[in-house]
Design an enzyme around this catalytic site. Structure first.
Site, PDB file in Angstrom:
ATOM      1  N   GLU A 278       1.040  -0.854   0.038  1.00  0.00           N
ATOM      2  CA  GLU A 278       0.144  -0.007  -0.003  1.00  0.00           C
ATOM      3  C   GLU A 278       1.124   1.325  -0.029  1.00  0.00           C
ATOM      4  O   GLU A 278       1.793   1.750   0.909  1.00  0.00           O
ATOM      5  CB  GLU A 278      -1.151  -0.162   1.390  1.00  0.00           C
ATOM      6  CG  GLU A 278      -1.868   1.179   1.143  1.00  0.00           C
ATOM      7  CD  GLU A 278      -2.794   1.277   0.365  1.00  0.00           C
ATOM      8  OE1 GLU A 278      -3.486   0.792  -0.041  1.00  0.00           O
ATOM      9  OE2 GLU A 278      -2.448   2.633  -0.426  1.00  0.00           O
ATOM     10  N   THR A 322      -6.013   2.568  -5.092  1.00  0.00           N
ATOM     11  CA  THR A 322      -6.036   1.195  -5.417  1.00  0.00           C
ATOM     12  C   THR A 322      -6.846   0.826  -6.104  1.00  0.00           C
ATOM     13  O   THR A 322      -5.652  -0.116  -6.743  1.00  0.00           O
ATOM     14  CB  THR A 322      -5.724   1.087  -3.364  1.00  0.00           C
ATOM     15  OG1 THR A 322      -5.148   1.603  -2.777  1.00  0.00           O
ATOM     16  CG2 THR A 322      -6.182  -1.195  -3.815  1.00  0.00           C
ATOM     17  N   HIS A 439      -1.162   3.324   5.155  1.00  0.00           N
ATOM     18  CA  HIS A 439      -2.058   4.232   4.134  1.00  0.00           C
ATOM     19  C   HIS A 439      -1.907   4.923   5.337  1.00  0.00           C
ATOM     20  O   HIS A 439      -1.779   5.534   5.832  1.00  0.00           O
ATOM     21  CB  HIS A 439      -3.365   3.564   3.663  1.00  0.00           C
ATOM     22  CG  HIS A 439      -4.124   3.892   2.835  1.00  0.00           C
ATOM     23  ND1 HIS A 439      -5.068   5.413   3.385  1.00  0.00           N
ATOM     24  CD2 HIS A 439      -4.560   3.798   1.986  1.00  0.00           C
ATOM     25  CE1 HIS A 439      -5.632   5.895   2.422  1.00  0.00           C
ATOM     26  NE2 HIS A 439      -5.873   5.011   1.017  1.00  0.00           N
ATOM     27  N   ASP A 498       0.894   0.392  -5.443  1.00  0.00           N
ATOM     28  CA  ASP A 498       0.471   0.941  -6.078  1.00  0.00           C
ATOM     29  C   ASP A 498      -0.266   2.062  -6.158  1.00  0.00           C
ATOM     30  O   ASP A 498      -0.195   2.127  -7.585  1.00  0.00           O
ATOM     31  CB  ASP A 498      -1.100   0.238  -4.816  1.00  0.00           C
ATOM     32  CG  ASP A 498      -1.743   0.946  -3.924  1.00  0.00           C
ATOM     33  OD1 ASP A 498      -0.498   1.568  -3.648  1.00  0.00           O
ATOM     34  OD2 ASP A 498      -2.610   0.684  -3.228  1.00  0.00           O
ATOM     35  N   HIS A 499       0.607   3.301  -5.736  1.00  0.00           N
ATOM     36  CA  HIS A 499       0.812   4.428  -5.597  1.00  0.00           C
ATOM     37  C   HIS A 499       1.363   5.281  -4.999  1.00  0.00           C
ATOM     38  O   HIS A 499       1.850   4.757  -3.942  1.00  0.00           O
ATOM     39  CB  HIS A 499      -0.575   4.900  -6.139  1.00  0.00           C
ATOM     40  CG  HIS A 499      -1.451   4.709  -4.995  1.00  0.00           C
ATOM     41  ND1 HIS A 499      -1.086   4.658  -3.706  1.00  0.00           N
ATOM     42  CD2 HIS A 499      -2.272   3.399  -4.606  1.00  0.00           C
ATOM     43  CE1 HIS A 499      -2.320   4.922  -2.599  1.00  0.00           C
ATOM     44  NE2 HIS A 499      -2.900   3.737  -3.542  1.00  0.00           N
TER      45      HIS A 499
HETATM   46  C1  GP9 Z   1      -6.344  -0.631   0.964  1.00  0.00           C
HETATM   47  C2  GP9 Z   1      -7.457   0.488  -0.191  1.00  0.00           C
HETATM   48  C3  GP9 Z   1      -7.480   1.996  -0.199  1.00  0.00           C
HETATM   49  O1  GP9 Z   1      -6.562  -1.384   0.273  1.00  0.00           O
HETATM   50  O2  GP9 Z   1      -8.942  -0.208  -0.094  1.00  0.00           O
HETATM   51  O3  GP9 Z   1      -7.186   2.708  -0.693  1.00  0.00           O
HETATM   52  P1  GP9 Z   1      -6.624   3.820  -1.956  1.00  0.00           P
HETATM   53  O4  GP9 Z   1      -7.371   5.372  -0.545  1.00  0.00           O
HETATM   54  O5  GP9 Z   1      -5.495   3.643  -1.241  1.00  0.00           O
HETATM   55  O6  GP9 Z   1      -7.339   3.669  -2.928  1.00  0.00           O
HETATM   56 MN    MN Z   2      -3.771   2.375  -2.558  1.00  0.00          MN
END
Ligand code: GP9
Ligand code: MN
Length: 748
Positions: A278, A322, A439, A498-499
């Site tokens: 994450e 995500t 996160h 992921d980002h």
């Molecule tokens: C955590 C996610 C949070 O798995 O659902 O989403 P994000 O804010 O990273 O897109």
């Molecule tokens: Mn994410």
């Protein structure tokens, strides 16, 4: 008091106010008793409390515009019955699916039979009377108010009781009243919207979660918004035909990059464990705070002989963050220019994603693990469309205030608890584990990590290094378990970020912590922070690790769109017939072009942000000569085509027009994720000696004893990782007798 009752009894405004009060109370009852909306903090509670008011009042006020008394009362009552019906059907639907009913669900026949058929009625329980009893009362009142006195009708003579206000309410309401009431109602809704936007920016543009929209804005606005979106989607879809698909196919076929023979199939038949890191950016790799490595485990993993990793690999997400990353990873198609593809199209679109491809072409069992709400990013529905056999969401994990952070189970517990499900999956499996501790707002306690504070004046940046360190420590424990249990030898582990975790407006502060050489692999030494530096920080890790896999650190320029073809080729599944917009990063034919979601792009030499061209090696802005201009214009055109065709594919749902040879389209209604554990255990028992799960191969002994973690929660109570949570424990006591031999197909 008396005048109030009199007013309620004798005027239209009174009658409608009564209805408003009742629907408000019933909605609050549903919010607190039937739905789990997870409102935290005073502001969210206040919004939850007030949000039914504005829209219900706006709707009911329509009745005030009708001048004839009987019709006005009838319209009010009708609106009230409709609002009640919407509420009650959602209550029943939620009971079954822990989600709100969408217009798409109601319209699509297969979902209606799956969701709203016989079982729908079975969902009714005694307390639902709360939702309907007052409808009877309201109708009775209507009879009195509007003068539809049944008694008088039957006996043709007046009855003094119930003598509600008919006589006094023959006059229509004054002209300004309807407008005034509507204006107040709409203003009330506007305030709710504004406060929501402050508390949860981009609520509607990003559509994280239906729960969120209901929590902030209310059930009726959610339904209206959803209907609007559905109508828009359907219109776009209706305009599609198979010729559109031919264009896409022509493109993806022409851009197919043939695998490198040295890598093709090197991980064939292995389990695949995807670890979704994450908000994890590449700059964390090798970074130090107070001389301590932030991610010592990953740093060592990247240097390991059995690892292949990429250091010019970029995230390409848009607003779906995500979910965009997951979408690219699973399908090698882009997210949407706005919003989240998972949220808006995940339920109904046709997908040919990794889980279905691997199940059908290579015999994989597929499962996804996420310690948060299944509804977030519309995961439950989208995973079904992708063809995942199982989804273990937050319900399968021990939940209490100490074990969760905002988005899910704390990573150390997440990996440990996931392992007790992993050992029961039939091998080979494709399992995706989604971490969440790293996160925003990057909160972790001192009991979880003693990693030093980075000391900037930005608490989020300081927190980020600590949560990243915690995640790294969690990975270390998980890898140790994989080795101890024997899974390691049979698995290919893929990790990817992921980002971004630190947004561009914080990068300047971030740069004070980072040694330039880690933040900026291109060696830009300019002192001024530029958009080029921001683009550099869009790098995220992509790591493949398996015993025997070699390759070291690969410098190919690529992005998340390329992960799937690379993975499939490592597993020996050729992607030539699949509709994918990425290309195998290991293929000599990979073009080294990275398309960002906003159409900016990076090549191995240049970074093009809007009209500005930066030279990667120096970070300097260059004025391209004619030849370079032409070359970059051609690249820009190809980036635009790539994104545009991917968007057409998604919004027009074109994959319904194409089935790759040997592929059977996914039937999303087959999965029932609430029974994931039961199904996994039943399959294991039914297969008996043919079962290939780790548990079966280990003579039906659990390997969880080998899980070593220093998570403080487990020190006090190891049952967190060994036992199933009470809510799903019943599924473990499945009574299917073990079979003597023949392999059964999976029951899901
Ligand atoms: C955590 C996610 C949070 O798995 O659902 O989403 P994000 O804010 O990273 O897109
Ligand atoms: Mn994410």
């Amino acid at each position: 008091m008396k005048p109030l009752i009199h007013w309620l009894r004798t005027t239209r405004l009174g009658f409608l106010s009564l209805l408003l009060g009742l629907i408000w109370l019933k909605t609050l009852f549903a919010y607190y008793v039937d739905f789990t909306l997870g409102a935290t903090g005073v502001l969210q509670q206040l919004l939850l409390f007030l949000n039914p008011l504005g829209t219900s009042a706006a709707l009911l006020s329509l009745a005030l515009y009708v001048r004839k008394p009987r019709r006005a009362y009838a319209l009010g009552a009708l609106l009230y019955v409709l609002m009640t019906a919407l509420l009650l059907t959602n209550v029943l639907y939620y009971r079954e699916f822990t989600d709100f009913m969408t217009v798409g669900t109601v319209m699509s026949v297969k979902n209606v039979s799956a969701g709203l058929g016989g079982s729908f009625v079975n969902m009714i329980i005694w307390r639902d009377a709360v939702y309907v009893l007052d409808v009877g009362l309201a109708l009775l009142a209507l009879v009195g108010y509007a003068g539809w006195n049944v008694w008088r009708f039957i006996h043709r003579q007046p009855l003094r009781w119930p003598h509600f206000g008919l006589v006094r309410d023959r006059q229509p309401v004054a002209y300004h009243v309807p407008q005034a009431v509507s204006a107040v109602a709409v203003a009330c809704f506007g305030i709710t919207m504004a406060v929501s936007e402050l508390n949860r920016p981009q609520l509607l543009t990003r559509t994280f979660d239906r729960n969120y929209i209901v929590k902030y804005l209310g059930l009726t606005p959610f339904t209206v918004y959803d209907a609007f979106q559905t109508a828009q989607n359907n219109q776009v879809r209706a305009s599609a035909d198979s010729a559109d698909m031919d264009k896409v196919l022509a493109y993806t076929k022409a851009h197919y990059a043939a695998p490198d023979a040295n890598y093709f199939g090197t991980a064939k038949g292995k389990n695949v464990i995807i670890i979704h890191l994450e908000s994890f950016q590449q700059f964390l790799i090798g970074a130090k705070i107070d001389g301590q490595e932030v991610t010592p485990f990953l740093n060592a993993l990247i240097k390991d002989d059995n690892t292949l990793s990429f250091d010019n690999f970029f995230h390409e997400v848009g607003l779906g963050k995500t979910s965009d990353a997951e979408n690219m990873l699973e399908t090698s198609t882009f997210g949407l220019p706005t919003g989240s593809l998972f949220s808006s199209l995940g339920t109904d679109n046709t997908f040919q994603g990794a889980p279905a491809l691997l199940e059908q072409y290579a015999g994989y069992t597929t499962a996804v693990f996420h310690g948060g709400e299944g509804t977030f990013w519309n995961r439950t529905n989208t995973y079904k469309s992708l063809g995942y056999n199982y989804f273990f969401d937050g319900n399968f994990y021990a939940h209490d205030s100490g074990t969760i952070t905002e988005y899910g189970i704390k990573d150390k517990l997440m990996f440990a608890e996931t392992s007790k499900y992993l050992e029961h999956l039939q091998q080979p499996f494709y399992a995706k584990i989604i971490t969440t501790s790293n996160h925003y707002p990057f909160f972790i306690t001192d009991a979880d990590t003693d990693f030093p504070d980075a000391g900037t004046d930005d608490a989020y940046i300081n927190g980020y290094f600590r949560t990243a360190h915690y995640l790294d420590a969690a990975l270390k424990e998980f890898f140790a378990y994989l080795k101890a249990s024997g899974l390691y030898d049979k698995s290919l582990i893929m990790l990817y970020g992921d980002h971004y975790g630190i947004s561009n407006d914080r990068n300047q502060t971030l740069s004070t912590v980072l040694n330039k050489s880690t933040s900026d692999p291109t060696g830009d030494t300019g002192s001024e922070w530029t958009p080029f530096d921001d683009a550099n920080l869009q790098r995220v890790p992509l790591i493949f690790h398996a015993p025997g896999l070699t390759g070291g650190i690969n410098h190919t320029y690529g992005g998340e769109i390329d992960a799937l073809p690379t993975l499939l080729h490592l597993l020996g599944v050729d992607t030539q017939n699949f509709v994918q917009f990425g290309a195998d990063l290991l293929s000599p034919q990979h073009d080294n072009v990275v398309a960002f979601r906003n159409h900016n792009f990076v090549t191995s030499q240049y970074t093009v942000l809007g009209t500005t061209v930066y030279k990667n090696s120096t970070g300097a802005v260059v004025t391209p000569d004619a030849a370079l201009k032409k070359q970059l214009a051609a690249t820009q055109a190809s980036v635009d085509t790539r994104l545009g065709l991917s968007d057409t594919l998604a919004t027009k749902n074109l994959l319904r027009f194409y089935v790759p040879a040997g592929f059977t389209p996914v039937d999303p209604s087959k999965a029932n994720y609430a029974k994931s554990l039961q199904s996994v255990l039943q399959t294991e028992r039914q297969r008996g000696r043919q079962s290939t799960s780790l548990f079966s191969q280990n003579d039906e002994n659990s390997t969880i004893d080998q899980y070593v973690t220093d998570a403080p929660e487990v020190a006090n109570d190891r049952s967190i990782i060994t036992d199933y949570p009470a809510t799903v424990a019943a599924q473990a006591s499945t009574t299917i007798p073990p079979a003597s031999g023949t392999a059964n197909t999976k029951s899901q």
